[in-house]
Design a protein around this motif. Sequence first.
Motif, PDB file in Angstrom:
ATOM      1  N   GLY A  19       5.947   8.986  -9.074  1.00  0.00           N
ATOM      2  CA  GLY A  19       5.644   8.539 -10.658  1.00  0.00           C
ATOM      3  C   GLY A  19       6.795   9.390 -11.265  1.00  0.00           C
ATOM      4  O   GLY A  19       7.463   8.503 -12.059  1.00  0.00           O
ATOM      5  N   LEU A  47      -1.008   2.401 -13.193  1.00  0.00           N
ATOM      6  CA  LEU A  47      -0.861   1.986 -11.752  1.00  0.00           C
ATOM      7  C   LEU A  47      -2.318   2.379 -11.140  1.00  0.00           C
ATOM      8  O   LEU A  47      -3.165   3.392 -11.281  1.00  0.00           O
ATOM      9  CB  LEU A  47       0.010   2.701 -11.112  1.00  0.00           C
ATOM     10  N   LYS A  63       2.395   1.671  -3.383  1.00  0.00           N
ATOM     11  CA  LYS A  63       1.392   2.013  -4.553  1.00  0.00           C
ATOM     12  C   LYS A  63       1.054   3.496  -4.186  1.00  0.00           C
ATOM     13  O   LYS A  63       1.001   4.267  -5.219  1.00  0.00           O
ATOM     14  CB  LYS A  63       0.247   1.148  -4.251  1.00  0.00           C
ATOM     15  N   GLY A  64       0.998   3.933  -2.995  1.00  0.00           N
ATOM     16  CA  GLY A  64       0.759   5.327  -2.831  1.00  0.00           C
ATOM     17  C   GLY A  64       1.746   6.089  -3.190  1.00  0.00           C
ATOM     18  O   GLY A  64       1.581   7.427  -3.985  1.00  0.00           O
ATOM     19  N   ILE A  71       3.369   3.805 -15.197  1.00  0.00           N
ATOM     20  CA  ILE A  71       2.888   4.644 -14.091  1.00  0.00           C
ATOM     21  C   ILE A  71       1.305   5.096 -14.242  1.00  0.00           C
ATOM     22  O   ILE A  71       0.657   4.930 -13.350  1.00  0.00           O
ATOM     23  CB  ILE A  71       3.825   5.820 -14.052  1.00  0.00           C
ATOM     24  N   ILE A  72       1.058   5.561 -15.517  1.00  0.00           N
ATOM     25  CA  ILE A  72      -0.383   5.796 -15.751  1.00  0.00           C
ATOM     26  C   ILE A  72      -1.289   4.592 -15.346  1.00  0.00           C
ATOM     27  O   ILE A  72      -2.548   5.002 -14.932  1.00  0.00           O
ATOM     28  CB  ILE A  72      -0.745   6.354 -17.080  1.00  0.00           C
ATOM     29  N   GLN A  95       0.828  -1.226  -0.116  1.00  0.00           N
ATOM     30  CA  GLN A  95      -0.117   0.097  -0.075  1.00  0.00           C
ATOM     31  C   GLN A  95       1.019   1.297  -0.057  1.00  0.00           C
ATOM     32  O   GLN A  95       0.494   2.185  -0.810  1.00  0.00           O
ATOM     33  CB  GLN A  95      -0.899  -0.074   1.276  1.00  0.00           C
ATOM     34  N   SER A 119       3.917   5.613  -5.574  1.00  0.00           N
ATOM     35  CA  SER A 119       4.043   5.592  -7.013  1.00  0.00           C
ATOM     36  C   SER A 119       2.934   6.330  -7.713  1.00  0.00           C
ATOM     37  O   SER A 119       3.121   6.600  -8.973  1.00  0.00           O
ATOM     38  CB  SER A 119       4.194   3.966  -7.575  1.00  0.00           C
ATOM     39  N   SER A 120       1.904   6.289  -7.101  1.00  0.00           N
ATOM     40  CA  SER A 120       0.636   6.934  -7.530  1.00  0.00           C
ATOM     41  C   SER A 120       0.685   8.369  -7.313  1.00  0.00           C
ATOM     42  O   SER A 120       0.089   9.112  -8.123  1.00  0.00           O
ATOM     43  CB  SER A 120      -0.783   6.357  -7.009  1.00  0.00           C
ATOM     44  N   SER A 121       1.549   9.064  -6.503  1.00  0.00           N
ATOM     45  CA  SER A 121       1.711  10.472  -6.391  1.00  0.00           C
ATOM     46  C   SER A 121       2.646  11.108  -7.628  1.00  0.00           C
ATOM     47  O   SER A 121       3.362  10.415  -8.406  1.00  0.00           O
ATOM     48  CB  SER A 121       2.454  10.638  -5.112  1.00  0.00           C
TER      49      SER A 121
END
Length: 125
Positions: A70, A125, A61-62, A122-123, A58, A64-66
């Motif tokens: 990214g 994810l 993922k958080g 990245i997109i 988590q 890499s989503s920022s």
Amino acid sequence: MKPNFSVNTAPKRSDEPIWWSLFGAGGTWFAMVTPVTILVLGVLIPLGVIDSEALDYQRVKGFSSSLIGGLFIIATLALPMWHAMHRIHHGMHDLKIHAGLTGKIACYAFAGLVSVLAVIFIIML
């Protein structure tokens, strides 16, 4: 006697500054950021110096989503590839393998492909 110096008032435009800037950025990133990333992910976490809970799914993922995460992942994948492909392109010339425009396009297209795939990764994810 006056020297005869002529100045070319219409020099041919070169695309080299673009490739050299990507080469320089990739080399800098690879020299400064990649060793720290390898140290943290490949040495300190497996040895237990850094708690492995810090990189649970988590949190990663958080990150890499920022936006910053990214961009970090894209730069980590893309910039060293531009550096490597530029080095290979010029290294082939130094080894007397003259691939010409085809070699240049192949090297930079591969680096561009890796960059596009990193962005897509990245997109997605």
